[in-house]
Scaffold this motif. Structure first.
Motif, PDB file in Angstrom:
ATOM      1  N   VAL A   7      26.784  16.229  -8.996  1.00 24.77           N
ATOM      2  CA  VAL A   7      25.579  17.032  -8.827  1.00 24.77           C
ATOM      3  C   VAL A   7      25.731  17.830  -7.536  1.00 24.77           C
ATOM      4  N   THR A   8      25.504  19.133  -7.613  1.00 26.17           N
ATOM      5  CA  THR A   8      25.519  19.945  -6.399  1.00 26.17           C
ATOM      6  C   THR A   8      24.236  20.757  -6.337  1.00 26.17           C
ATOM      7  N   ILE A   9      23.924  21.259  -5.152  1.00 17.79           N
ATOM      8  CA  ILE A   9      22.742  22.106  -4.978  1.00 17.79           C
ATOM      9  C   ILE A   9      23.161  23.390  -4.264  1.00 17.79           C
ATOM     10  N   ASP A  10      22.858  24.516  -4.876  1.00 19.25           N
ATOM     11  CA  ASP A  10      23.087  25.824  -4.247  1.00 19.25           C
ATOM     12  C   ASP A  10      21.743  26.372  -3.778  1.00 19.25           C
ATOM     13  N   GLN A  11      21.722  26.874  -2.570  1.00 17.45           N
ATOM     14  CA  GLN A  11      20.469  27.406  -2.031  1.00 17.45           C
ATOM     15  C   GLN A  11      20.674  28.821  -1.526  1.00 17.45           C
ATOM     16  N   ILE A  12      19.869  29.743  -2.065  1.00 17.18           N
ATOM     17  CA  ILE A  12      19.806  31.100  -1.535  1.00 17.18           C
ATOM     18  C   ILE A  12      18.331  31.383  -1.279  1.00 17.18           C
ATOM     19  N   PRO A  13      18.000  32.393  -0.490  1.00 17.55           N
ATOM     20  CA  PRO A  13      16.576  32.660  -0.237  1.00 17.55           C
ATOM     21  C   PRO A  13      15.787  32.805  -1.544  1.00 17.55           C
ATOM     22  N   GLY A  14      14.752  32.015  -1.693  1.00 16.27           N
ATOM     23  CA  GLY A  14      13.900  32.113  -2.865  1.00 16.27           C
ATOM     24  C   GLY A  14      14.394  31.388  -4.096  1.00 16.27           C
ATOM     25  N   GLN A  15      15.506  30.660  -3.975  1.00 14.16           N
ATOM     26  CA  GLN A  15      15.998  29.955  -5.164  1.00 14.16           C
ATOM     27  C   GLN A  15      16.940  28.801  -4.789  1.00 14.16           C
ATOM     28  N   SER A  16      16.576  27.627  -5.257  1.00 10.64           N
ATOM     29  CA  SER A  16      17.491  26.497  -5.189  1.00 10.64           C
ATOM     30  C   SER A  16      17.930  26.162  -6.609  1.00 10.64           C
ATOM     31  N   THR A  17      19.233  25.889  -6.777  1.00  9.42           N
ATOM     32  CA  THR A  17      19.764  25.572  -8.095  1.00  9.42           C
ATOM     33  C   THR A  17      20.464  24.209  -8.055  1.00  9.42           C
ATOM     34  N   VAL A  18      19.953  23.297  -8.851  1.00 11.36           N
ATOM     35  CA  VAL A  18      20.611  22.002  -9.018  1.00 11.36           C
ATOM     36  C   VAL A  18      21.627  22.159 -10.143  1.00 11.36           C
ATOM     37  N   ARG A  19      22.892  21.780  -9.871  1.00 10.53           N
ATOM     38  CA  ARG A  19      23.944  21.908 -10.896  1.00 10.53           C
ATOM     39  C   ARG A  19      24.436  20.518 -11.279  1.00 10.53           C
ATOM     40  N   LEU A  20      24.317  20.229 -12.552  1.00  4.55           N
ATOM     41  CA  LEU A  20      24.761  18.939 -13.096  1.00  4.55           C
ATOM     42  C   LEU A  20      26.056  19.160 -13.861  1.00  4.55           C
ATOM     43  N   PHE A  21      27.038  18.296 -13.654  1.00  4.55           N
ATOM     44  CA  PHE A  21      28.321  18.430 -14.342  1.00  4.55           C
ATOM     45  C   PHE A  21      28.636  17.162 -15.121  1.00  4.55           C
ATOM     46  N   MET A  22      29.106  17.359 -16.357  1.00  4.19           N
ATOM     47  CA  MET A  22      29.491  16.222 -17.186  1.00  4.19           C
ATOM     48  C   MET A  22      30.757  16.587 -17.952  1.00  4.19           C
ATOM     49  N   ARG A  23      31.817  15.809 -17.747  1.00  7.19           N
ATOM     50  CA  ARG A  23      33.058  16.048 -18.488  1.00  7.19           C
ATOM     51  C   ARG A  23      32.885  15.593 -19.932  1.00  7.19           C
ATOM     52  N   VAL A  24      33.347  16.420 -20.857  1.00  6.90           N
ATOM     53  CA  VAL A  24      33.205  16.084 -22.264  1.00  6.90           C
ATOM     54  C   VAL A  24      34.075  14.882 -22.630  1.00  6.90           C
ATOM     55  N   ASP A  25      35.255  14.769 -22.031  1.00  6.10           N
ATOM     56  CA  ASP A  25      36.173  13.683 -22.385  1.00  6.10           C
ATOM     57  C   ASP A  25      36.035  12.498 -21.449  1.00  6.10           C
TER      58      ASP A  25
END
Lengths: 146, 124
Positions: free
Chosen positions: A109-127
């Motif tokens: 899980v990572t979080i990207d932050q720019i002015p006016g927007q935070s984005t939580v990124r979830l990653f899941m490997r298919v295999d």
């Protein structure tokens, strides 16, 4: 192989959002507990947007190189990188609990932050369903009730 | 369609202090608070044991778990408990991952859950 990106607004219709995520993730090849884990985690990220992230945002899902990525963006941008707790927070009423849960359920899980927007990124490997021989990628699970 | 969760009373051979209800649907952020009010209203001021048949509950998120913990706390103050029955794999997963499964009595099915509550409540 699914590689096109899909995007939906985050509204209080979480049931429809979960169905959309599940449908995409199944097509991408996720099954069983890891499919459930991604749906649960994405739902938690969407709740955080509704509860703490200004009440509106977008959820985008994509699959690239055998990794399903879910991007959950709010329109506030208050959530900083590094906000994912390594241990379960004591209080269950705050945003940290959901973030901790996402970290437990997803490969990363990572979080990207720019002015006016935070984005939580979830990653899941298919295999990722079968633990690798070395076990190095296996995540620590099983928190205990205090 | 917005998620819905329906609470239905279940008739079971139990004493008056036990409430048995079934949940059907998806328990999430959009409906958890209302369910908490419904459950607490059904419990009233006297009942101190709650059995929840979750076999028809397809989903429960952290908000749902939060309200189950609130009900659990209320019943603990009455020296009672919450017993969960019929968790599907997804519910089991979120309860296990959060560690919260240890905060509840858990039974495979409704009959076993009722047996557990009766055994716990009956003086021997």
């Amino acid at each position: 192989m699914v590689d096109h990106r899909r995007q939906w607004p985050i509204t209080d219709d979480l049931a429809a959002l979960r169905e959309n995520i599940q449908r995409y993730a199944v097509q991408a090849g996720l099954t069983g507990p890891r499919l459930d884990d991604l749906v649960i985690a994405a739902n938690e990220a969407a709740i955080n947007v509704l509860e703490h992230g200004g009440g509106a945002g977008t959820l985008a899902i994509s699959c690239d190189g055998g990794v399903v990525a879910v991007d959950v963006a709010d329109h506030v941008g208050a959530l900083p990188p590094g906000a994912v707790p390594g241990e379960r927070p004591g209080g269950r009423a705050d945003r940290g609990f959901g973030l901790w849960l996402m970290g437990e359920l997803c490969d990363s899980v990572t979080i990207d932050q720019i002015p006016g927007q935070s984005t939580v990124r979830l990653f899941m490997r298919v295999d990722g369903g079968d633990p690798p021989a070395g076990g190095g990628a296996a995540s620590l699970r099983g928190a205990h009730w205090a | 369609m917005t998620a819905a969760v329906v609470m239905t009373p279940v008739s079971a051979p139990v004493a008056d202090h036990v409430l048995v209800v079934a949940l059907d649907g998806a328990l999430d952020y959009t409906n958890a608070e209302r369910l908490r009010q419904d459950v607490e209203a059904a419990l009233g001021g006297e009942r101190h044991e709650l059995v929840l048949d979750l076999s028809l509950l397809s989903f429960c998120d952290s908000t749902g778990i939060r309200i189950l913990l609130a009900v659990r706390k209320l019943l603990q103050e009455r020296n009672g408990a919450v017993t969960l029955a019929g968790l599907n794999p997804r519910l089991t997963r979120i309860f296990t991952t959060t560690g919260l499964i240890n905060g509840f009595a858990v039974a495979p099915g409704l009959a076993e859950a009722v047996d557990m509550v009766v055994a716990r409540s009956t003086p021997r």
